[in-house]
Design a protein around this motif. Structure first.
Motif, PDB file in Angstrom:
ATOM      1  N   GLY A 260       0.743  -1.797   0.694  1.00 66.41           N
ATOM      2  CA  GLY A 260      -0.119  -0.450   0.136  1.00 66.41           C
ATOM      3  C   GLY A 260       0.844   1.658  -0.033  1.00 66.41           C
ATOM      4  O   GLY A 260       2.064   0.799  -0.390  1.00 66.41           O
ATOM      5  N   THR A 261       0.095   2.481  -0.439  1.00 64.87           N
ATOM      6  CA  THR A 261       0.900   3.689   0.270  1.00 64.87           C
ATOM      7  C   THR A 261       1.120   4.471   1.128  1.00 64.87           C
ATOM      8  O   THR A 261       0.234   3.680   2.174  1.00 64.87           O
ATOM      9  CB  THR A 261      -0.093   4.732  -0.516  1.00 64.87           C
ATOM     10  N   LEU A 262       1.892   5.186   1.996  1.00 65.96           N
ATOM     11  CA  LEU A 262       2.142   5.492   3.172  1.00 65.96           C
ATOM     12  C   LEU A 262       0.693   6.234   3.562  1.00 65.96           C
ATOM     13  O   LEU A 262      -0.283   5.585   4.897  1.00 65.96           O
ATOM     14  CB  LEU A 262       2.842   6.770   3.142  1.00 65.96           C
ATOM     15  N   HIS A 263      -0.697   6.948   3.020  1.00 69.56           N
ATOM     16  CA  HIS A 263      -1.324   7.669   3.319  1.00 69.56           C
ATOM     17  C   HIS A 263      -2.349   7.407   2.362  1.00 69.56           C
ATOM     18  O   HIS A 263      -1.668   7.391   1.112  1.00 69.56           O
ATOM     19  CB  HIS A 263      -1.305   8.557   3.923  1.00 69.56           C
ATOM     20  N   ASP A 264      -3.812   7.315   1.865  1.00 74.51           N
ATOM     21  CA  ASP A 264      -4.435   7.414   1.759  1.00 74.51           C
ATOM     22  C   ASP A 264      -4.784   8.523   0.448  1.00 74.51           C
ATOM     23  O   ASP A 264      -3.893  10.087   1.228  1.00 74.51           O
ATOM     24  CB  ASP A 264      -5.934   7.441   1.763  1.00 74.51           C
ATOM     25  N   VAL A 265      -4.691   8.578  -0.977  1.00 74.10           N
ATOM     26  CA  VAL A 265      -4.571   9.678  -2.015  1.00 74.10           C
ATOM     27  C   VAL A 265      -5.406  10.750  -2.475  1.00 74.10           C
ATOM     28  O   VAL A 265      -4.959  11.468  -3.030  1.00 74.10           O
ATOM     29  CB  VAL A 265      -3.818   8.950  -3.404  1.00 74.10           C
TER      30      VAL A 265
ATOM     31  N   ASP B 149      -8.301  12.884  -3.221  1.00 76.45           N
ATOM     32  CA  ASP B 149      -8.777  13.031  -4.434  1.00 76.45           C
ATOM     33  C   ASP B 149      -7.430  13.185  -5.698  1.00 76.45           C
ATOM     34  O   ASP B 149      -7.937  13.033  -7.055  1.00 76.45           O
ATOM     35  CB  ASP B 149      -9.385  14.091  -4.885  1.00 76.45           C
ATOM     36  N   SER B 150      -6.212  12.516  -5.354  1.00 76.42           N
ATOM     37  CA  SER B 150      -5.270  12.703  -6.778  1.00 76.42           C
ATOM     38  C   SER B 150      -4.953  11.255  -7.014  1.00 76.42           C
ATOM     39  O   SER B 150      -4.010  10.339  -6.038  1.00 76.42           O
ATOM     40  CB  SER B 150      -4.868  13.488  -6.713  1.00 76.42           C
ATOM     41  N   TYR B 151      -4.307  10.571  -8.135  1.00 74.08           N
ATOM     42  CA  TYR B 151      -3.804   9.636  -7.947  1.00 74.08           C
ATOM     43  C   TYR B 151      -2.107   9.878  -8.483  1.00 74.08           C
ATOM     44  O   TYR B 151      -1.369   8.767  -8.946  1.00 74.08           O
ATOM     45  CB  TYR B 151      -4.150   8.626  -8.909  1.00 74.08           C
ATOM     46  N   TYR B 152      -2.158  11.236  -8.792  1.00 70.98           N
ATOM     47  CA  TYR B 152      -0.618  11.101  -9.715  1.00 70.98           C
ATOM     48  C   TYR B 152       0.330  10.576  -8.251  1.00 70.98           C
ATOM     49  O   TYR B 152       1.121  10.811  -8.886  1.00 70.98           O
ATOM     50  CB  TYR B 152      -0.020  12.617  -9.048  1.00 70.98           C
ATOM     51  N   TYR B 153       0.654  10.343  -7.494  1.00 72.36           N
ATOM     52  CA  TYR B 153       1.450  10.572  -6.809  1.00 72.36           C
ATOM     53  C   TYR B 153       1.490   9.304  -5.775  1.00 72.36           C
ATOM     54  O   TYR B 153       1.686   8.369  -4.816  1.00 72.36           O
ATOM     55  CB  TYR B 153       1.608  11.099  -5.073  1.00 72.36           C
ATOM     56  N   SER B 154       0.662   8.204  -6.719  1.00 71.53           N
ATOM     57  CA  SER B 154       0.073   6.762  -5.823  1.00 71.53           C
ATOM     58  C   SER B 154       0.419   5.769  -6.847  1.00 71.53           C
ATOM     59  O   SER B 154       1.080   6.027  -7.612  1.00 71.53           O
ATOM     60  CB  SER B 154      -1.763   7.052  -5.630  1.00 71.53           C
ATOM     61  N   ARG B 155      -0.507   4.782  -6.395  1.00 72.99           N
ATOM     62  CA  ARG B 155       0.024   3.093  -7.573  1.00 72.99           C
ATOM     63  C   ARG B 155      -1.012   2.864  -8.399  1.00 72.99           C
ATOM     64  O   ARG B 155      -1.262   1.858  -7.858  1.00 72.99           O
ATOM     65  CB  ARG B 155       0.476   2.316  -5.736  1.00 72.99           C
ATOM     66  N   TYR B 156      -1.662   4.073  -8.270  1.00 71.51           N
ATOM     67  CA  TYR B 156      -2.924   3.664  -8.854  1.00 71.51           C
ATOM     68  C   TYR B 156      -3.481   2.703  -7.889  1.00 71.51           C
ATOM     69  O   TYR B 156      -3.761   1.800  -8.696  1.00 71.51           O
ATOM     70  CB  TYR B 156      -3.020   3.002 -10.673  1.00 71.51           C
ATOM     71  N   GLY B 157      -4.494   3.219  -6.681  1.00 69.42           N
ATOM     72  CA  GLY B 157      -5.614   2.599  -6.221  1.00 69.42           C
ATOM     73  C   GLY B 157      -5.210   1.808  -4.939  1.00 69.42           C
ATOM     74  O   GLY B 157      -5.785   0.855  -4.589  1.00 69.42           O
ATOM     75  N   GLY B 158      -4.149   1.745  -4.855  1.00 60.60           N
ATOM     76  CA  GLY B 158      -3.293   1.345  -3.636  1.00 60.60           C
ATOM     77  C   GLY B 158      -4.034   2.284  -2.325  1.00 60.60           C
ATOM     78  O   GLY B 158      -3.544   3.312  -2.208  1.00 60.60           O
ATOM     79  N   SER B 159      -4.228   1.292  -0.776  1.00 57.54           N
ATOM     80  CA  SER B 159      -5.023   2.428  -0.026  1.00 57.54           C
ATOM     81  C   SER B 159      -3.878   3.016   1.328  1.00 57.54           C
ATOM     82  O   SER B 159      -2.620   1.654   1.304  1.00 57.54           O
ATOM     83  CB  SER B 159      -6.055   1.532   0.677  1.00 57.54           C
TER      84      SER B 159
END
Length: 181
Positions: free
Chosen positions: A24-29, A31-41
């Motif tokens: 997962g990611t460090l924190h929920d993204v 409204d932006s998936y720019y800095y995410s892993r596309y769907g990771g919570s």
């Protein structure tokens, strides 16, 4: 559920020897998936709150129990839904145990008498009694970690018990007739 899924995914990845594990990611993204892993919570709520979730604690517990550990084997069990993995550490052996849902009573027979410490997914540890090289415990959907110096020689399991369906639940379609699709 997120904590259970993340923990079990990491355990399976460790067993398969994945060089990098990203549950997962460090924190929920937000409204932006720019800095995410596309769907990771995230392990924490979205910025600016950053309140830790249960999965944060579950990952910390998994890390504490298996830091530096090496997967040795996945034990053969009486059912494909009972998962028992053995990890070697410098100070002994850690077994990760879980079922996909419900609970299951398990009887473990060890090679030698040894101290057993059972740690749940939330980091709560307690000694597990052993008598005549046998210990009993209840395994659930939340992975538990059994730390010991003795290897498991035999494993027996009772039936899985699952909570009954919520009141008012009904089957929408039994999925037994392809023509309905």
């Amino acid at each position: 559920k997120q904590a259970q899924f993340y923990s079990r995914d990491v355990l399976k990845a460790m067993a398969f020897g994945a060089p990098h594990i990203h549950p997962g990611t460090l924190h929920d993204v937000g409204d932006s998936y720019y800095y995410s892993r596309y769907g990771g919570s995230g392990f924490c709520q979205r910025y600016p709150l950053l309140n830790p979730k249960i999965s944060y604690v579950a990952m910390a517990t998994l890390t504490r129990e298996l830091d530096g550990a090496e997967h040795q084997r996945t034990l053969e069990t009486p059912s494909p839904t009972l998962h028992v993995m053995e990890f070697a550490r410098d100070d002994g052996v850690v077994y990760a145990l879980w079922v996909p849902r419900g609970e299951r009573e398990v009887r473990l027979t060890f090679a030698d008498d040894a101290a057993l410490t059972l740690t749940d997914m939330n980091g709560t540890s307690r000694p597990l009694p052993m008598q005549d090289q046998v210990a009993r415990l209840t395994v659930s959907a939340s992975p538990a970690y059994l730390r010991t110096a003795a290897a498991i020689e035999q494993l027996e399991a009772g039936p899985t018990s699952v909570a009954s369906a919520p009141e008012g639940a009904r089957v929408v379609d039994a999925l037994t007739d392809l023509s309905r699709w």
